[in-house]
Scaffold this motif. Sequence first.
Motif, PDB file in Angstrom:
ATOM      1  N   ILE A  40     -15.977  16.688  -7.135  1.00  0.00           N
ATOM      2  CA  ILE A  40     -14.790  16.104  -7.897  1.00  0.00           C
ATOM      3  C   ILE A  40     -13.804  15.339  -7.190  1.00  0.00           C
ATOM      4  N   GLY A  41     -13.603  14.201  -7.225  1.00  0.00           N
ATOM      5  CA  GLY A  41     -12.750  13.512  -6.548  1.00  0.00           C
ATOM      6  C   GLY A  41     -11.383  13.995  -6.802  1.00  0.00           C
ATOM      7  N   PRO A  42     -10.372  13.300  -5.700  1.00  0.00           N
ATOM      8  CA  PRO A  42      -9.127  13.630  -5.721  1.00  0.00           C
ATOM      9  C   PRO A  42      -8.383  13.187  -6.946  1.00  0.00           C
ATOM     10  N   SER A  43      -7.130  13.675  -7.013  1.00  0.00           N
ATOM     11  CA  SER A  43      -6.257  13.331  -8.096  1.00  0.00           C
ATOM     12  C   SER A  43      -5.580  11.822  -7.606  1.00  0.00           C
ATOM     13  N   HIS A  52      -3.459  11.568 -12.546  1.00  0.00           N
ATOM     14  CA  HIS A  52      -4.735  11.761 -13.382  1.00  0.00           C
ATOM     15  C   HIS A  52      -5.554  12.679 -12.593  1.00  0.00           C
ATOM     16  N   GLU A  53      -5.883  13.852 -13.048  1.00  0.00           N
ATOM     17  CA  GLU A  53      -6.746  14.718 -12.058  1.00  0.00           C
ATOM     18  C   GLU A  53      -8.072  14.173 -11.727  1.00  0.00           C
ATOM     19  N   GLY A  54      -8.666  14.542 -10.867  1.00  0.00           N
ATOM     20  CA  GLY A  54      -9.783  14.184 -10.204  1.00  0.00           C
ATOM     21  C   GLY A  54     -10.758  14.329 -11.239  1.00  0.00           C
ATOM     22  N   ILE A  55     -11.788  13.432 -11.245  1.00  0.00           N
ATOM     23  CA  ILE A  55     -13.066  13.598 -12.278  1.00  0.00           C
ATOM     24  C   ILE A  55     -14.330  13.590 -11.196  1.00  0.00           C
ATOM     25  N   VAL A  56     -15.292  13.950 -11.796  1.00  0.00           N
ATOM     26  CA  VAL A  56     -16.497  13.819 -11.064  1.00  0.00           C
ATOM     27  C   VAL A  56     -16.859  12.451 -10.419  1.00  0.00           C
TER      28      VAL A  56
END
Length: 140
Positions: A40-43, A52-56
Amino acid sequence: MEIQNKKCVIILDEALPLGILTNTAAVLGVTLGKERNEIIGPSIKDKSGYAHEGIVAIPIPILKGNEQLIRELRQRCYTEEFSDCTIVDFSDVAQSCKDYDDYTEKLKLQQEASLHYFGIGICGDKKKINKLTGSLPLLR
């Protein structure tokens, strides 16, 4: 392990109805993210300052299979060769429960052989995941 050397896949039983397929994919994706949070990437903040919250950070292909194939892949993941891979599953028992306590109690009473797997998620070394699932088609 560097993120570019990792791969995650989700394999679903293509015979299931669309609603159960989407629910199974969602549950497996969330569980993989919990178990392998490094994917999961950072926000990120957009230009307007909204977060925007981190997504895969890597693609997760959704592959099609059937109940037997899913069971066989799950078993292979428990061999020494794939022992460093993360495997998560979603079964008929999980799908039928009202809450996690219900799931816990019902699963404790089941033999593994009696479970009907709707899908599995696998994450690990890209070469190993490709060896396991490289010939499987995308679910479309």
